[in-house]
Design a protein around this motif. Structure first.
Motif, PDB file in Angstrom:
ATOM      1  N   VAL A  21      89.791 -24.691   1.816  1.00 22.45           N
ATOM      2  CA  VAL A  21      89.802 -23.227   1.745  1.00 22.45           C
ATOM      3  C   VAL A  21      91.136 -22.718   1.198  1.00 22.45           C
ATOM      4  CG1 VAL A  21      89.651 -21.110   3.095  1.00 22.45           C
ATOM      5  CG2 VAL A  21      88.133 -23.035   3.608  1.00 22.45           C
ATOM      6  N   GLN A  22      91.038 -21.756   0.282  1.00 24.77           N
ATOM      7  CA  GLN A  22      92.208 -21.080  -0.282  1.00 24.77           C
ATOM      8  C   GLN A  22      92.293 -19.673   0.300  1.00 24.77           C
ATOM      9  OE1 GLN A  22      94.793 -21.820  -2.782  1.00 24.77           O
ATOM     10  NE2 GLN A  22      95.415 -19.966  -1.712  1.00 24.77           N
ATOM     11  N   GLY A  23      93.449 -19.323   0.860  1.00 26.17           N
ATOM     12  CA  GLY A  23      93.643 -17.976   1.376  1.00 26.17           C
ATOM     13  C   GLY A  23      93.889 -16.981   0.252  1.00 26.17           C
ATOM     14  N   MET A  24      93.395 -15.739   0.421  1.00 23.58           N
ATOM     15  CA  MET A  24      93.526 -14.697  -0.608  1.00 23.58           C
ATOM     16  C   MET A  24      93.817 -13.356   0.057  1.00 23.58           C
ATOM     17  SD  MET A  24      90.162 -15.728  -2.840  1.00 23.58           S
ATOM     18  CE  MET A  24      89.887 -17.413  -3.385  1.00 23.58           C
ATOM     19  N   ARG A  25      94.469 -12.483  -0.722  1.00 23.54           N
ATOM     20  CA  ARG A  25      94.787 -11.140  -0.231  1.00 23.54           C
ATOM     21  C   ARG A  25      94.873 -10.186  -1.415  1.00 23.54           C
ATOM     22  NH1 ARG A  25      99.967 -10.975   3.307  1.00 23.54           N
ATOM     23  NH2 ARG A  25      98.489 -11.757   4.856  1.00 23.54           N
ATOM     24  N   CYS A  26      94.515  -8.925  -1.176  1.00 21.38           N
ATOM     25  CA  CYS A  26      94.607  -7.901  -2.217  1.00 21.38           C
ATOM     26  C   CYS A  26      96.079  -7.567  -2.448  1.00 21.38           C
ATOM     27  CB  CYS A  26      93.829  -6.654  -1.801  1.00 21.38           C
ATOM     28  SG  CYS A  26      93.878  -5.331  -3.021  1.00 21.38           S
ATOM     29  N   THR A  27      96.540  -7.769  -3.689  1.00 19.27           N
ATOM     30  CA  THR A  27      97.966  -7.605  -3.972  1.00 19.27           C
ATOM     31  C   THR A  27      98.363  -6.165  -4.260  1.00 19.27           C
ATOM     32  OG1 THR A  27      99.782  -8.444  -5.337  1.00 19.27           O
ATOM     33  CG2 THR A  27      97.709  -8.034  -6.453  1.00 19.27           C
ATOM     34  N   ASN A  28      97.403  -5.305  -4.624  1.00 18.57           N
ATOM     35  CA  ASN A  28      97.725  -3.897  -4.912  1.00 18.57           C
ATOM     36  C   ASN A  28      97.160  -2.970  -3.841  1.00 18.57           C
ATOM     37  OD1 ASN A  28      95.086  -4.368  -5.658  1.00 18.57           O
ATOM     38  ND2 ASN A  28      95.144  -3.070  -7.490  1.00 18.57           N
ATOM     39  N   MET A  29      97.136  -3.462  -2.606  1.00 19.76           N
ATOM     40  CA  MET A  29      96.546  -2.694  -1.504  1.00 19.76           C
ATOM     41  C   MET A  29      97.317  -1.401  -1.246  1.00 19.76           C
ATOM     42  SD  MET A  29      95.788  -4.028   2.370  1.00 19.76           S
ATOM     43  CE  MET A  29      95.114  -2.961   3.638  1.00 19.76           C
ATOM     44  N   GLN A  30      98.633  -1.450  -1.231  1.00 21.65           N
ATOM     45  CA  GLN A  30      99.424  -0.252  -0.951  1.00 21.65           C
ATOM     46  C   GLN A  30      99.222   0.811  -2.028  1.00 21.65           C
ATOM     47  OE1 GLN A  30     101.085   0.334   1.868  1.00 21.65           O
ATOM     48  NE2 GLN A  30     100.328  -1.664   2.593  1.00 21.65           N
ATOM     49  N   PRO A  52     100.245 -19.421   4.711  1.00 23.12           N
ATOM     50  CA  PRO A  52      99.135 -20.294   5.105  1.00 23.12           C
ATOM     51  C   PRO A  52      97.801 -19.562   5.078  1.00 23.12           C
ATOM     52  CG  PRO A  52     100.368 -19.616   7.033  1.00 23.12           C
ATOM     53  CD  PRO A  52     101.131 -19.096   5.853  1.00 23.12           C
ATOM     54  N   THR A  53      96.733 -20.325   5.022  1.00 22.58           N
ATOM     55  CA  THR A  53      95.393 -19.762   4.881  1.00 22.58           C
ATOM     56  C   THR A  53      95.037 -18.840   6.041  1.00 22.58           C
ATOM     57  OG1 THR A  53      94.710 -21.740   3.678  1.00 22.58           O
ATOM     58  CG2 THR A  53      92.962 -20.372   4.575  1.00 22.58           C
ATOM     59  N   ARG A  54      95.508 -19.164   7.238  1.00 23.33           N
ATOM     60  CA  ARG A  54      95.139 -18.374   8.416  1.00 23.33           C
ATOM     61  C   ARG A  54      95.703 -16.958   8.354  1.00 23.33           C
ATOM     62  NH1 ARG A  54      93.079 -21.343  12.504  1.00 23.33           N
ATOM     63  NH2 ARG A  54      93.648 -19.722  13.998  1.00 23.33           N
ATOM     64  N   ASP A  55      96.730 -16.724   7.522  1.00 21.20           N
ATOM     65  CA  ASP A  55      97.327 -15.392   7.410  1.00 21.20           C
ATOM     66  C   ASP A  55      96.664 -14.542   6.333  1.00 21.20           C
ATOM     67  OD1 ASP A  55      99.070 -16.132   9.388  1.00 21.20           O
ATOM     68  OD2 ASP A  55     100.708 -16.634   8.022  1.00 21.20           O
ATOM     69  N   ALA A  56      95.687 -15.091   5.618  1.00 20.71           N
ATOM     70  CA  ALA A  56      95.054 -14.375   4.515  1.00 20.71           C
ATOM     71  C   ALA A  56      93.944 -13.462   5.029  1.00 20.71           C
ATOM     72  CB  ALA A  56      94.493 -15.370   3.503  1.00 20.71           C
ATOM     73  N   ASP A  57      93.537 -12.504   4.184  1.00 18.15           N
ATOM     74  CA  ASP A  57      92.422 -11.616   4.524  1.00 18.15           C
ATOM     75  C   ASP A  57      91.077 -12.220   4.127  1.00 18.15           C
ATOM     76  OD1 ASP A  57      94.208  -9.726   5.487  1.00 18.15           O
ATOM     77  OD2 ASP A  57      94.382  -8.710   3.543  1.00 18.15           O
ATOM     78  N   PHE A  58      91.086 -13.074   3.113  1.00 20.04           N
ATOM     79  CA  PHE A  58      89.852 -13.690   2.623  1.00 20.04           C
ATOM     80  C   PHE A  58      90.046 -15.204   2.547  1.00 20.04           C
ATOM     81  CE2 PHE A  58      90.100  -9.426   0.867  1.00 20.04           C
ATOM     82  CZ  PHE A  58      88.848  -8.907   1.120  1.00 20.04           C
ATOM     83  N   TRP A  59      88.944 -15.916   2.778  1.00 21.84           N
ATOM     84  CA  TRP A  59      88.936 -17.376   2.654  1.00 21.84           C
ATOM     85  C   TRP A  59      87.989 -17.757   1.525  1.00 21.84           C
ATOM     86  CZ3 TRP A  59      88.553 -19.689   8.313  1.00 21.84           C
ATOM     87  CH2 TRP A  59      89.739 -19.400   8.992  1.00 21.84           C
ATOM     88  N   GLY A  60      88.501 -18.511   0.555  1.00 21.00           N
ATOM     89  CA  GLY A  60      87.682 -18.891  -0.588  1.00 21.00           C
ATOM     90  C   GLY A  60      87.546 -20.398  -0.725  1.00 21.00           C
ATOM     91  N   GLU A 100      91.483   1.227   6.484  1.00 21.47           N
ATOM     92  CA  GLU A 100      92.435   0.822   5.453  1.00 21.47           C
ATOM     93  C   GLU A 100      91.944  -0.405   4.698  1.00 21.47           C
ATOM     94  OE1 GLU A 100      96.728  -1.110   5.880  1.00 21.47           O
ATOM     95  OE2 GLU A 100      96.791   1.044   6.291  1.00 21.47           O
ATOM     96  N   MET A 101      91.406  -1.376   5.440  1.00 20.30           N
ATOM     97  CA  MET A 101      90.907  -2.596   4.799  1.00 20.30           C
ATOM     98  C   MET A 101      89.682  -2.298   3.941  1.00 20.30           C
ATOM     99  SD  MET A 101      91.855  -5.723   4.668  1.00 20.30           S
ATOM    100  CE  MET A 101      91.159  -7.010   3.631  1.00 20.30           C
ATOM    101  N   HIS A 102      88.900  -1.331   4.374  1.00 17.62           N
ATOM    102  CA  HIS A 102      87.690  -0.999   3.629  1.00 17.62           C
ATOM    103  C   HIS A 102      88.024  -0.259   2.332  1.00 17.62           C
ATOM    104  CE1 HIS A 102      83.440  -0.090   3.051  1.00 17.62           C
ATOM    105  NE2 HIS A 102      83.775   1.193   2.810  1.00 17.62           N
ATOM    106  N   MET A 103      88.925   0.703   2.407  1.00 17.16           N
ATOM    107  CA  MET A 103      89.212   1.538   1.251  1.00 17.16           C
ATOM    108  C   MET A 103      90.185   0.885   0.270  1.00 17.16           C
ATOM    109  SD  MET A 103      87.297   4.111   1.625  1.00 17.16           S
ATOM    110  CE  MET A 103      87.960   5.075   0.254  1.00 17.16           C
ATOM    111  N   ALA A 104      91.163   0.115   0.778  1.00 17.16           N
ATOM    112  CA  ALA A 104      92.215  -0.397  -0.104  1.00 17.16           C
ATOM    113  C   ALA A 104      92.345  -1.911  -0.107  1.00 17.16           C
ATOM    114  CB  ALA A 104      93.567   0.221   0.287  1.00 17.16           C
ATOM    115  N   GLY A 105      91.816  -2.581   0.920  1.00 18.25           N
ATOM    116  CA  GLY A 105      92.030  -4.024   1.037  1.00 18.25           C
ATOM    117  C   GLY A 105      91.051  -4.886   0.278  1.00 18.25           C
ATOM    118  N   GLY A 106      90.011  -4.275  -0.335  1.00 12.42           N
ATOM    119  CA  GLY A 106      89.081  -5.037  -1.161  1.00 12.42           C
ATOM    120  C   GLY A 106      87.758  -5.364  -0.502  1.00 12.42           C
TER     121      GLY A 106
END
Length: 306
Positions: free
Chosen positions: A201-210, A227-235, A256-262
């Protein structure tokens, strides 16, 4: 003097004669070896020698000494076949069985391990190759039949490489099962770590969330996170830069996660504004396309629960 005593004296005389022949033959061989050594020493003295370190001279001398020791023949080597048969008749009264001839080798060359092994094998087998017994053949046939039967029992779909869709389905099934792990927090964490390792699994996060908090119309861009456990998405990698994506099971899914986090771009869901969710049942994984920056390639489907 009786006949028995004469016979015994005659046998002793024959033994003495044979021993004298052995001594003469051995002396002749020793003389030949001495001449060879003298010849080698003369050639070595005549050849120009270069200066070498003392350690190298000692190594060469030790090697020559070892070779000379290996080249010294044994008593058995000094006897020819006729002399061996004479000795056998003199001591046992019967002819010795003709031995199996070992492969000839150059005169004066020490026998190496392979040659000695070949000679021992030839003497032990009488020069004949062993033939497998019927039991050995039967056991081999039984093992082959068992292996073929076991291979026939394996389903065909397990013998071929699984498709990306099948792998994504397995990934989704095992992800949903993480919520059903019973036990302590340590046991649940271990199950998640095993899941991450199994599916790479690769951890992922929205980079332009702010930035999207003020401009939600912007398309989300994703980056890899460790680390993967700190990510918002697991791929899970599917190949060709594509990933089957699910939410981190520890994700707090709010406004916030719904509107800006992807999350709203990645999944169709039963999300309702004003609620915060912490449990996800994935119906279909999302697909992200990753290069330097990742983006949503195909939406997934999930149900959220409080």
């Amino acid at each position: 003097m009786g006949t028995d005593e004469l016979t015994r004296l005659h046998e002793l005389a024959k033994r003495v004669t044979l021993l004298e022949k052995m001594v003469l033959r051995q002396q002749s061989r020793i003389d030949e070896l001495a001449e060879q050594l003298e010849d080698v020493e003369r050639r070595a003295a005549a050849a120009p020698r270069r200066k070498v370190p003392q350690q190298e001279d000692e190594d060469v001398a030790a090697e020559e000494n070892s070779t000379a020791q290996r080249a010294v023949p044994s008593v058995s080597d000094l006897l020819d076949e006729e002399l061996k048969r004479d000795l056998s008749r003199a001591y046992t009264g019967s002819d010795a069985a003709p031995p199996v001839k070992a492969p000839e080798r150059p005169q004066g060359k020490p026998m190496n391990a392979m040659e000695r092994a070949a000679g021992s094998y030839a003497r032990a087998t009488g020069g004949k190759e062993p033939v497998p017994s019927d039991r050995v053949k039967q056991n081999e046939a039984a093992r082959k039949k068992t292996a073929e039967a076991a291979l026939d029992q394996i389903p065909v779909h397990e013998l071929r490489e699984r498709t990306p869709a099948e792998r994504a389905a397995d990934y989704m099934h095992d992800y949903n099962a993480l919520y059903n792990v019973v036990g302590t927090m340590f046991q649940k964490k271990k199950a998640q770590d095993d899941f991450i390792k199994l599916y790479e699994v690769q951890g992922m996060r929205c980079t332009n969330m702010q930035l999207r908090l003020s401009r939600p119309e912007l398309e989300p861009r994703f980056v890899a996170v460790t680390p993967t456990r700190d990510a918002d998405f697991w791929g899970m990698p599917l190949g060709n830069g594509l990933f089957a994506v699910v939410p981190n099971p520890f994700l707090v899914y709010g406004e916030e996660m719904h509107m800006a986090g992807g999350m709203r771009e990645a999944f169709n869901s039963n999300y309702r504004a004003g609620n915060t969710y912490g449990r996800f049942i994935v119906k279909e994984t999302a697909t992200f396309q990753f290069g330097t920056i990742g983006k949503v390639f195909k939406r997934g489907q999930l149900e959220v629960a409080l």
